[in-house]
Design an enzyme around this catalytic site. Structure first.
Site, PDB file in Angstrom:
ATOM      1  N   HIS C 155       0.838  -1.212   0.000  1.00 37.32           N
ATOM      2  CA  HIS C 155       0.000   0.000   0.000  1.00 37.32           C
ATOM      3  C   HIS C 155       0.869   1.257   0.000  1.00 37.32           C
ATOM      4  O   HIS C 155       0.417   2.305   0.475  1.00 37.32           O
ATOM      5  CB  HIS C 155      -0.926   0.050   1.222  1.00 37.32           C
ATOM      6  CG  HIS C 155      -1.799  -1.148   1.417  1.00 37.32           C
ATOM      7  ND1 HIS C 155      -3.126  -1.162   1.080  1.00 37.32           N
ATOM      8  CD2 HIS C 155      -1.543  -2.389   1.912  1.00 37.32           C
ATOM      9  CE1 HIS C 155      -3.653  -2.338   1.388  1.00 37.32           C
ATOM     10  NE2 HIS C 155      -2.707  -3.113   1.882  1.00 37.32           N
ATOM     11  N   SER C 276      13.600  20.416 -18.363  1.00 38.73           N
ATOM     12  CA  SER C 276      12.426  21.244 -18.596  1.00 38.73           C
ATOM     13  C   SER C 276      12.822  22.437 -19.451  1.00 38.73           C
ATOM     14  O   SER C 276      13.927  22.961 -19.334  1.00 38.73           O
ATOM     15  CB  SER C 276      11.886  21.736 -17.255  1.00 38.73           C
ATOM     16  OG  SER C 276      11.138  22.913 -17.404  1.00 38.73           O
ATOM     17  N   LYS C 282      15.401  20.947 -13.422  1.00 39.80           N
ATOM     18  CA  LYS C 282      14.652  19.699 -13.523  1.00 39.80           C
ATOM     19  C   LYS C 282      15.456  18.561 -14.166  1.00 39.80           C
ATOM     20  O   LYS C 282      16.223  18.771 -15.105  1.00 39.80           O
ATOM     21  CB  LYS C 282      13.348  19.919 -14.315  1.00 39.80           C
ATOM     22  CG  LYS C 282      12.245  20.610 -13.541  1.00 39.80           C
ATOM     23  CD  LYS C 282      11.932  20.000 -12.204  1.00 39.80           C
ATOM     24  CE  LYS C 282      11.025  18.818 -12.192  1.00 39.80           C
ATOM     25  NZ  LYS C 282       9.820  18.867 -12.912  1.00 39.80           N
ATOM     26  N   GLU C 289       8.444   7.338 -17.253  1.00 42.30           N
ATOM     27  CA  GLU C 289       7.069   7.795 -17.474  1.00 42.30           C
ATOM     28  C   GLU C 289       6.570   7.327 -18.842  1.00 42.30           C
ATOM     29  O   GLU C 289       5.394   6.974 -18.997  1.00 42.30           O
ATOM     30  CB  GLU C 289       6.997   9.316 -17.386  1.00 42.30           C
ATOM     31  CG  GLU C 289       7.299   9.838 -15.991  1.00 42.30           C
ATOM     32  CD  GLU C 289       7.466  11.354 -15.968  1.00 42.30           C
ATOM     33  OE1 GLU C 289       6.554  12.043 -15.524  1.00 42.30           O
ATOM     34  OE2 GLU C 289       8.538  11.834 -16.428  1.00 42.30           O
TER      35      GLU C 289
END
Lengths: 461, 461, 461, 461
Positions: C155, C276, C282, C289
């Site tokens: 979890h 970025s 970044k 992803e």
């Protein structure tokens, strides 16, 4: 040329590049990207970050880049990640330092959503145009063949006689709602995300309301973190495309069945059929089968984008990049599918004789039940009595109209000799005159509604 | 009691009955079915098929049946195929022959679509109510915690400081569009199908426009063959539910991550957590995981109904019966999901200290770039310079604020001592004051928009 | 050049051609198509329809065509519907009448299924190879970092201490089953459809068993009508790809979370990250992803092909043509996804210190419960007691190890001073020595199993 | 009674309970749960955690609980989260402290996966049994009607004459592969997860290999973190169910079309048809439409579970709880669907006369082309010539057999008077004697293969 990299020690790995570079997909956004950039340059000027001459120079050079895109003069470089990089690279090549100022306060996160919304606006307009063509083709065929009867089916079993035009128009009414869905989406999504930055908003005095007006939006998005991670308008569009494709799949199924040798109600034109490499006689309704099959492909883009979005953290994640593959595939395939549908409907040949020959006396059963109702028999009993007549006729292998009156009266004493008058399909059909029914008056009203829709759609485009 | 069967020699096979009987699913439509029947009885009277006393008797007895449903006094029989059969059976038990007249000119095909539309109207209202509650809970928490800073993330990496309220409200803006989608659907689908018969329309002088008004519809469907085979409004509703569930899945993902020990931004209440049967210390965010997981279940109803409809012939086919299973599952599961979401948001504890401790100096990078921009450095170069600073600091294992000015100036000569002033997260955040940004002024405006929405939603319900 | 058309009066409409021409998709089957044709030519010879010289000439010219494909010398013509047409057209250009004999008794229906099966065999081999690489990368990292502890999560909440290697290997065990699934599919689908004709079979004495052996199949399909309309092997393959992509999505999710600043267990290499355009600091895990997001795209091909097939009549329908788009997209995207996964795992940096620092005393709770069990307390009571200790410690804001013995004994009198010994994470971990557990012995056994698998996979490829 | 809670201050919120309580879904696992618990008790004894008397008492009381389930004597309590809680609660009621020892070292995480695998084993066996029944029904009908000709269709257009039995058996060959898929899954998934604990494994000396043998598993899972978060075997099963349902949807589509009045090849029994509430004559193939429609529902469970799993972190997350809803719905619906299919096939009436009347001379075209091939004309030219004959006949509105020889010879000089001999459908059909073809010899061989399969399936069950 890269929009980032100062803090990196290594170049992207080839395996990453393969999947990361979205240029093959997003190049088609070039014009939208330039439009957005022009407006953004002006907004920067209005906020005092550029002077008028600088802004003017940027805008003019962005127009030069557009020209090169149109003329296919752009040369891509291996490092071109996406259309935004290409456009900025070209601008910097043309204007040097000045071009490097354009991205001030902007992020690809708000830029790409803006580009997509500008693109979507056009895609909706084009799709509405194609839907209009299909509705027009249907209306033309329905009007040209008014008065032709055919068996109406439910469960693919003969149900009641209807007019061919009534059946054909039923498909247009599904498409009418598609137009409504697209129009509502167009209005709902017409708010500008530009000025949301990477996620936190814009700190440079950019006037977002002015930008929105400049780019033809009705308003601005309300929360920057939402705006950069929001692809709902893309999902909505793919959903609309999927619904259209579902409607086309049902139209296609009807036409495939109606153009079998066994039904033979419709002849699909040679130009929308194909043959077999082995069987010389074959004339297959390939166009319709492609329409039916492609509904799976279009809808799969909906499933896909929803699954891709599911469970991602808020704001922008790279997963969202796939929105374009889903969206463009759905749009392109729907375009092809609609084009075929228009052609098939326009060129199909209506086989009046075969349709009318297929009307059989069992299709009178409902009107026979109404006959008994008019004699005072409660409907549910009338229904049962006629059911028994049908069973009897079937056992005998005769039409229900061939069952002798005496035997009918044994089933229900309210049968009279006048039952013979309930035998004219054409007459019966005209009784269905409530709005939406299959009488000629009702169909003419349907045509009027659809022609109004066509007119509206034409004015909008 | 069966609504058909006169022409059949055999009873339905048990295997068929198992799947065919839809009563377990459609019983919940009983009230809608009775409402439709009452109106239809009056329409039959107005068309001269019943006299006033007969109509009155039917209406009164339909009300008696409703009472029995409410009081759970209905006894089902093995032959009860669906809710329509049950209601007609009961009516006939109460009124004899008279009850057998009610179905005159009506078919279950137009009856069930009407029932579903009546049901949908209520389901949309209820769902809007639950969305409103969730937006209210979000607004309350956002307002109560205004001014708290947290790291804003993109790609789940720290991006820029934002306000906690800004992040939380971003989810409300997704829900706002869900409300819009549902409202548009409510209006779009609000046309009456009753009077379409089995497929051909109604031949008995029924006034459909009157019926529509009587049942609260804004108009009538335009083509009877379309009306009986159309489930688009059901698909649309399931789509709306899926979109809400997707939004909730992203909210849940954020909260699951934010409530890990490692982030610790949020504490989920005990009442929305569960423990482990083995590990005594566990406190798991079960409520949020259920919300995230259920988005797959809700969305699967969308995929399912689209696949079921795909390629079916036009008008009614039995395949369409599954619309109810899809629709009710999507609605019920979304209801549960929204209820949990409301509870979680209302009871969650905001860990201000942990959020603000998580702000790190690398998150100043963008503001540092703007600093250079204000000194005249083109943004793209400024971006690169700061990237180099970040890389340098990382190599050293220090904060970017710890890099000596001299070294900063080696990277870019425009750095000055005043760079030290760009270090106050709170101050920086306030600069993001364009509409939708993370400044307090902008957030207050967002709250205003959402409160207006809440007011509107409250008035409608 | 067209494989059909004698009975047609019109050319295909442009709108139909747009969608009908499958060459852009099926061109990649060229080699399989030529292989099938060579074998079929020989089969025709063996059945007496060609003499040896004719057969030889056909085979040689088919080889010439292959050369032109490899060298990209093929010029497509507007009429080239598909790869079968291109290959036959070229053959006829080279051999005249003789080439026109090749298709005797064959149909594109059995031809294309054969081509797809030949292609699939290679695709499975390649995919198994990539899975092997990923398992190898995992095994290498797991072996290299044996002995490092980390919090194990359920979890996403800290559960029990485990070894880093145990966690990493858990992903390899999912991939192991993927290999099994693919291997079973390879064997299950390895039956030859060629010789099924358009649907009725082959009437020309073709020896299908010989053909099967010649083309490396283990047998022949059993029913020609089934064979030409069967795409199950394609669906199965897309299913296998989807399952792999789901597994990768979970691996990616773990790594994305573990590489946040807040967890910081893993550092993704620069070469699998991106920056970025706005925020200079970044470093986003774009590779991961993309892997996570693409699982939606790959799975959508499964949904799509199932929806496309659903409800089509038996044997061949044109809808089936989309099998290739679905199949190739799933394969290509999975290939990219696997390549990235291999790279990410190979280059990721394991942050031992951060992992071990994240172990917290609440993770001892289960072992504390076992401590009480060993003292004779029933497990369910022990679980409850430790839960109370955890609650007490949490209220106090201390570790459970900091609760004084006296207070522990108030909760359960079986606590003794020796509870202090249950505090060594490393020691506890070693107790989990049942097969599959997190002790070093168990992990070494897991490594052995996986190395065996790698060896097997290597031998097969 | 709760399996956790010592560390909690609040009770679960009602909204959470609504969704969290899985008892309505997992109660059907009661027997599997008890079987697993009995074996686990013995394993605890073998590891020295229970003595023989204790173990015996647990086992006997677990049997008593089973009896109460069978006799429906169990009373659920509001706090019963799931079947595991119920069973432990009952055991503790019966045995006090002793029952509280059973869960030592076990977690619901490994318990529920074990239960599901035990359930799945039976579900696969049952499904194979139903598939066998359907194959048997097909084989019986095919055998009984050997020698009946019908038009074979591709693209739903008449293609070549085939035997009715050949067409019907084609569906059995799809089902044969379904059996294979299920058998492979049964073997692949037959490894025991019990002993994996919550995620880290078992530290109490449990002998997992013994446990596996005791419960009929062929081995044990290899990695505990994988085992508790793995639902692949459930996804695999739902996939297998979806594939069966797709096959049934195609069978249903064929039969729906063949039982239209226009085709009239098949009469569906009254017992698998329904009527209309409005139209007395209707006899609708409801059973088949339900089969076709339900394929969407079954497949949607596949899409759903994949979407639910996608992107979840590794090991157990609560999202996985939905596996049961997906799995049981897919299984239950497939069961109903298969039962109907068996009944429809067993009871359908084959309309020999209508099938054979539908054979038309254009279906000779391929055999005519072979005729020219035998005269030495290259196939592609022969194909073209016959295409021209078909076009000519169509223009004239005559059969191709009615075109005078002279005109045939103008199209191709190789036509001779013996073309008249290629006109016997029955004779032509017998030429398709390659394996899998439509000749009687080939069909007899197909029957043999399927009967062998039936025998194998019968032995296994």
């Amino acid at each position: 040329y890269q929009l980032w990299g100062g803090r990196f020690c290594e170049q992207p790995h080839e395996a990453l590049q393969d999947l990361n570079i979205s240029l093959p997909y997003d190049a088609r956004l070039y014009a939208d990207d330039l439009d957005g950039s022009k407006a953004y340059a002006e907004a920067l000027m209005r906020a005092g970050h550029l002077n008028a001459a600088e802004c003017d120079k940027l805008v003019k050079n962005l127009e030069l880049i557009r020209y090169d895109w149109v003329e296919r003069l752009i040369k891509f470089e291996a490092s071109d990640e996406d259309v935004h990089t290409v456009n900025e690279r070209l601008l910097v090549q043309l204007t040097g330092d000045l071009g490097q100022r354009l991205h001030t306060g902007r992020s690809r996160n708000d830029q790409v959503v803006t580009d997509m919304k500008l693109w979507l606006r056009k895609a909706i307009r084009e799709t509405l145009g194609r839907l209009r063509q299909l509705i027009e083709a249907i209306v033309r065929q329905a009007e040209a063949h008014l008065g032709i009867l055919m068996p109406g089916y439910t469960h693919l079993q003969r149900a009641q006689p209807v007019q061919f035009s009534h059946w054909l128009l039923s498909h247009a009414f599904a498409l009418r709602e598609d137009c409504q869905r697209l129009t509502e989406l167009r209005d709902r999504s017409n708010v500008l995300p530009l000025g949301s930055g990477a996620l936190a908003g814009n700190p440079l005095g950019i006037d977002r309301v002015w930008l929105a007006e400049r780019l033809g939006f009705a308003g601005v998005t309300g929360n920057s973190m939402h705006a950069v991670g929001d692809r709902d308008f893309v999902v909505d569009f793919i959903y609309c495309c999927s619904m259209v494709s579902l409607h086309l799949s049902r139209l296609a199924e009807d036409l495939i069945i109606y153009s079998t040798k066994e039904f033979d109600f419709i002849k699909i034109a040679d130009s929308f059929s194909s043959g077999s490499s082995l069987m010389p006689q074959k004339r297959n309704p390939d166009g319709l089968e492609l329409i039916r099959g492609i509904s799976g492909l279009i809808t799969s883009n909906l499933t896909g984008i929803m699954m891709t979005i599911k469970g991602t953290p808020s704001t922008y994640n790279k997963d969202l990049q796939f929105d374009k593959q889903y969206c463009f595939q759905a749009y392109d395939k729907l375009t092809q599918s609609l084009n075929i549908a228009v052609g098939v409907v326009e060129t199909m040949q209506v086989q009046r004789h075969q349709m009318e020959s297929a009307l059989s006396s069992d299709m009178l059963a409902t009107d026979w039940a109404y006959y008994l109702v008019r004699k005072g028999v409660p409907f549910r009993q009338a229904h049962h009595h006629i059911g028994c007549v049908v069973a009897l006729a079937e056992q005998r292998g005769v039409d229900i109209t061939e069952v002798p009156l005496g035997e009918l009266q044994q089933i229900c004493s309210d049968f009279g000799a006048d039952i013979a008058s309930v035998a004219d399909y054409g007459h019966n059909v005209q009784q269905y005159d409530a709005i939406g029914g299959t009488s000629t008056a009702s169909i003419v009203e349907q045509l009027r509604l659809l022609k109004n829709l066509i007119k509206e759609l034409r004015q909008e485009s």
